[in-house]
Each structure stands twice: as C-alpha cells, then as structure tokens.
Design an enzyme around this catalytic site. Structure first.
Site, PDB file in Angstrom:
ATOM      1  N   ASP A 337       0.963  -1.101   0.075  1.00  0.00           N
ATOM      2  CA  ASP A 337      -0.163  -0.162  -0.086  1.00  0.00           C
ATOM      3  C   ASP A 337       1.026   1.299   0.035  1.00  0.00           C
ATOM      4  OD1 ASP A 337      -2.729   1.203   0.491  1.00  0.00           O
ATOM      5  OD2 ASP A 337      -1.801   1.909   2.108  1.00  0.00           O
ATOM      6  N   GLU A 366       1.654   0.384  -4.796  1.00  0.00           N
ATOM      7  CA  GLU A 366       1.303   1.599  -5.472  1.00  0.00           C
ATOM      8  C   GLU A 366       2.151   2.681  -5.503  1.00  0.00           C
ATOM      9  OE1 GLU A 366      -3.227   2.111  -3.832  1.00  0.00           O
ATOM     10  OE2 GLU A 366      -1.924   2.030  -2.250  1.00  0.00           O
TER      11      GLU A 366
END
Ligand code: CA
Length: 636
Positions: A337, A366
């Site tokens: 993340d 990400e």
C-alpha cells in the site's frame, strides 16, 4: 546507552533525523523467540533506560508479575529469558525513559495478541498448523500468466443471501458447495470457476478500528489502519478471544485456497500506522520509526504519519515482517500500500529477502509519487527501472480506460472520450512505447480497484443517460481490455458482475450493506461473468497476450489503427496471427481485412475457446458490433 537515550529524546523534539545514524542498530531476531524449553524476549529500544517484561494471568487476567529486562551492551537490545514452555504466555513491556516517564506497550514483533490486539502473546507456531500444512506451494513458474483478483475477507463472505456458514470470517472463504438464493456457486467454488491465479486480500493483519469483541454490520473497515503487523486480524476469526484461533484459521484459509489452486497475495500497509502516538514504534524509539518535519509527523501518505523505511530498524522491520508472513503463512505475494512512501532500497531489500524464501513470490505496489524527505528516493513508478520484479499499479491504463478516478463525471475510452486511443494502445502493449519499465510484468493492468469508483458506478455517473444495455457493453469492454493487455491483469472482486457501491468511491468504513459482494447479481449478470471467466481461460492459453519481454512485444504487435474510437492491433505468432479490434464507436463497424478463413475467438462478448468452435470466411470485411471487441485468429 545513556548517550543514545539523550540523543533519542533530543531528536524526538528536533526532528533532525540524520542524527539517528548514531543510534546503535541490531541485526538479529526480535520479539518473543519461542523454543519448547524456553522463550527469550528481545526488544530494541534506544530510548528506554529500563524495560520490564510484564506477565499477565492468562490472556485477560491481571498483571501477575514483572521481570526487569537486561540490556545487552553488545547487541544493544533488552533481553529476558523465561524457562519452560511459554506457549500462550501473555505479556507486554513497561518502558521507563530517562526523565522517569513510563509507558506500557505491546511488542512491535508480537506474533499473537489478545482480542483487539492490546496484549502480546507467546506462540508455539507449530501448534497453530492445520492438518496438511507442511510446505509452501511449488514455485509459480509462469509469472506472465498471473491473474490477480482483489477482494476483502468480509466482503466476500458476509452477505445474508448465501449459505456460507462462517460469515465474515477466514473460514467462510474456503467453504465448498456454497450458493446464492438461485443455487449459483459463490465463495470458493466461484473463485475456482473464474480461473484467477492469485487472490489479493485487503489487510488480513491486525488493524485497529473494527471492534473484534462483537460483530456489527456498520462496524466495518477495509483495514488500512495497522496495529499489530505480524498478527492476523481477530475479527476474521471465529473466536477473537482466542489468540491462537485466528492464526490457525488464517492458515486453514490459505491452505484451502492453495488446495483450490489459488495463491494468496497479502496487502501490507507498512507506510503508516493507525495511531502513531500509541504505537510500539513510537513507545520503543520515539522519533525514530516515523518521518518528521520540525518535530511534526510528515504526511506524505495523507493519513497522518509516514514510517521512515530509509532508517535501518524500520527497513529491518518491513523485511522481517514480510519474510515472516511468507515463511510462516506461505503467502505467495505482497501488495504494498502506498509503496511510493517507502524508499527504493527498502523495496529492493524486500525483493532480495523474499527471493531467498521463494523467488516466485510476487511483489506489487502503489508507486504513487508521494512526499519523501530529501535524499530519500520514493519507490514510485518513476524509479520502477531501479526495482526489478516489483510491479506497479498502472493508473495510466486505468485512466485511459475510464477517465479520472477522482472525478466521477470524467471519461476515458470506454465511456466515450476521444483521443485516448493512442494511449490505450500503448498500455495494451504493456507500456513498450514508454521506454521506461524493465518488463511488461512490472505493470499491474487494471480498470477498477477497491478504492476506486467501481466501473459500474463510474459509468452511471459519467454517462447517466445510457441504457443498462449500453452500460453493460462499456463495462465489458473495460474488462476485455484488461484481460487482453500485456502485463499482469488485476480485477476487483465483483467487477465481473458489475459491482456497485451505490456511487461511494472511498467506502473504507461503510457498512456491509455497501461493501459486501452482492452474490444475487450472479443471477442476472451471467453474460459479463462468463465473458470474464472465458477471457481468463483464453489468456491462459494465448502466449501472444502474455509476452514476457518488450523485445517480443515490439516485434510481434503492430498497431494498425488508433483513432476514431477504434484500436486495431495485429499480432504475429508462429503458427497463426491474431487480429484484435476494439470498437468504441456507438455503431457497428465494418473493417476490411485480408480475405480468408478466420477462427473467431471473441465476438459480441462471446468467447470461443476451441479453435474449431466458430470459423468464418471473410470476403472483404468483418463487422464488429458497437462497443465490443473482436478477436480473430488466422492460421498460417
Ligand atoms: Ca484488530
């Protein structure tokens, strides 16, 4: 030691982080290191002058005794050894700082915890292994065939209108023969039929905001609020009060998925913690694990604090944690993340450490361009060339397909925006034209993820006057593009049945009513489900859709057209060629192609897996229905 303490206190105030290079680091195991004959507790705390090991009476009893821990000058950690079998022993640490202040904290390296994660528990992990739990799955030898499906344990299992027994639990995900009210397969059987290779689960480690002591349909969270990084989330256990149950049940879930041929990717959120002030990172080394500007937390993540992966012990923590999950829980992949908040060196250290466990473990993240301090190179898309075999969510593809995700009305190719065709073609070719990435497998190709508007909701907002039939066509076009693109396709759970969250984009804490998978939709979205299922099967058998090297892509794919809402590609194979024509126009398209016999693979959202399934003789041109994709195969 005293000098280190002073330093830490000062740095906490000043936020002059570079000074931390003076702090002594430690390279060995931390936490409660269990052996049947004894357990050794090890805590790295450069800031405490004294640490006591607190032992409780059972999981939930009162404080029973405390042991002053010994500071090991050479290793610079506090240690304490308890003789005998300590499985189930419940403990915390009490730290005393130089100024006399005291805090009680859980162990940052805790492997088990009491309900809601308030106390740490010693665990003999062998006792948590289910039957049949002996080794990892064999290496995943075809990374180019990876197809990721992103879901949430609770969303996938909670809906009332199925006969899943363990609703909202790890175990609910591995129940066979579960159906919706029309008798259609849901849960595990559904995932198997879909044919995905990897199930990526939103956080399954302990997060803070859902009260584990009781279920309430409105008490929901995706789980991006980390508490105990190395403990499974208790609310997914059938008995959250038993610290061993959630470990065992998570292992059972992973085993069950593995037995169904589905590998598991874990969503990890080391970039920030839920409450920095109460986190063991803060208590054990104030000022160390987080980034600061002038004494305040930096906020590159947008959620209030950023961990400092560039610092030795934070990097070690991340590496230790993923290796633990990979080895102990047989996890097959990690999705980072907000990876862009971490630094490039840490991500490469993670890659290297996981390679030693199993080089086929997938890493993706990400890679957004987020704030990092000067001199810290964020692990963003920009630096992808420096991070081999680490995948990047390709938001460029997402936006080319459906428009800006933050703005519901904005449009991309599928919802009628012109001039996206060249960009879309480049993304379908896995970014070969960008001359940036090392491999197409570095691109995670997606049109919808948990924190986006679902495609269905997006299409409703961007094209409100469409009929339902047209909306479905646009939607299926998006899924088709993802599943024929070079790179790693990624499908959000329910995308295949046009999941809606009632227009709510960031549904992280919305009730089950919004977030749950609506399994009833299976009964009326069969066309789209079959399309996705069959395209997955087609992708698995079609090497021209899954090339590993850019050199192959450059050589084998030719763009014939990329304008007027038409993307026309031709693929050169060994025994056959492929023609792919995406018709984004709102009318039937006639395209002249070389006359001859063609095997139809996809026409009007119907996939033909067998080469003798549907053969057509083309005299001059083929017609492609509006808002659909045509795939033809021509044998040489
Ligand atoms: Ca929790």
């Amino acid at each position: 030691m005293v000098q280190d303490n002073n330093l830490a206190q000062q740095i906490m105030k000043l936020g002059q982080l570079s000074e931390y290079t003076l702090v002594k680091h430690y390279d060995g195991p931390l936490g409660a290191v269990y052996f049947p004959e004894y357990t050794e507790f090890r805590l790295w705390s450069p800031s405490a002058s004294q640490v006591e090991l607190l032992i409780y009476d059972g999981y939930y009893g009162k404080l029973k005794r405390s042991h002053p821990m010994l500071y090991d000058e050479i290793e610079s950690v506090f240690k304490y050894k308890i003789e005998g079998d300590c499985h189930g022993l419940t403990y915390n640490y009490r730290l005393t700082y130089l100024d006399g202040r005291q805090v009680v904290t859980v162990d940052p390296y805790a492997k088990a915890a009491t309900v809601n994660g308030y106390r740490s528990v010693v665990v003999d992990l062998i006792q948590t292994n289910p039957d049949g739990w002996d080794k990892r799955m064999p290496e995943w030898e075809t990374p180019e065939k990876t197809i990721i499906y992103e879901g949430h344990v609770r969303d996938l299992t909670i809906q009332a209108e199925t006969n899943i027994r363990h609703k909202g639990k790890f175990l609910g995900l591995i129940e066979p023969d579960r159906v919706n009210t029309d008798g259609l397969a849901v849960g595990l059987d559904y995932l198997k039929e879909l044919g995905i290779t990897h199930l990526e689960l939103l956080p399954i480690f302990d997060y803070a905001t859902v009260d584990e002591t009781h279920y309430h349909p409105n008490d929901y969270n995706w789980g991006y609020d980390p508490q105990n990084y190395n403990v499974p989330e208790g609310s997914y256990s059938t008995n959250p009060f038993d610290p061993m149950a959630c470990i065992r049940e998570l292992k059972m879930m992973i085993l069950g998925l593995h037995q169904a041929g589905i590998r598991v990717i874990m969503d990890v959120v080391y970039n920030h913690v839920y409450a920095a002030e109460n986190h063991p990172f803060h208590y054990t080394a104030p000022g160390y694990y987080f980034r600061y500007i002038q004494g305040n937390y930096t906020n590159g993540t947008g959620v209030g604090n950023d961990t400092a992966s560039e610092r030795t012990m934070m990097r070690k923590y991340i590496v230790d944690s993923v290796v633990y999950w990979a080895k102990e829980y047989h996890i097959d992949g990690f999705r980072f993340d907000l990876m862009g908040i971490h630094d490039v060196d840490t991500m490469n250290a993670v890659r290297q450490a996981l390679d030693e466990v199993d080089p086929s473990i997938i890493i993706l993240g990400e890679g957004w361009d987020l704030y990092t301090p000067e001199g810290v190179r964020g692990a963003s898309q920009k630096y992808a060339p420096m991070m081999a075999r680490i995948g990047q969510f390709n938001d460029g593809m997402r936006e080319a397909i459906k428009g800006d995700d933050f703005n519901a009305e904005s449009r991309g190719y599928i919802n009628g925006a012109w001039y996206k065709e060249p960009l879309l073609a480049s993304h379908i070719k896995g970014g070969v034209d960008f001359d940036h990435y090392l491999s197409p497998l570095q691109l995670i190709q997606y049109a919808e993820a948990h924190d986006n508007f679902t495609l269905y909701d997006k299409l409703k907002a961007s094209n409100p006057h469409d009929s339902e039939e047209i909306r479905e066509k646009r939607h299926m076009m998006a899924s088709t593009i993802i599943l024929i693109s070079q790179g790693i396709p990624f499908i959000h759970a329910g995308q295949e049945f046009m999941r809606s969250k009632n227009g709510i984009r960031d549904s992280y804490n919305q009730p089950d009513e919004i977030n749950q998978m609506d399994w009833k939709a299976l009964s009326y979205r069969l066309k789209s489900i079959h399309l996705v299922r069959d395209l997955i099967a087609l992708r698995k058998q079609e090497p021209l859709f899954t090339m590993k090297e850019y050199s192959d892509i450059a050589q084998k794919i030719r763009v014939v057209r990329k304008d007027y809402m038409i993307v026309h590609l031709e693929y050169t194979g060994t025994d056959y060629d492929l023609i792919v024509i995406i018709n984004g126009q709102s009318n039937t398209l006639n395209v002249d192609i070389e006359p001859g016999d063609y095997t139809v693979k996809l026409y009007d959202n119907q996939v033909y897996l067998q080469d003798d399934g549907k053969v057509i003789n083309v005299k001059k041109s083929v017609s492609i229905p509006m808002l659909t994709t045509l795939i033809l195969k021509k044998f040489k």
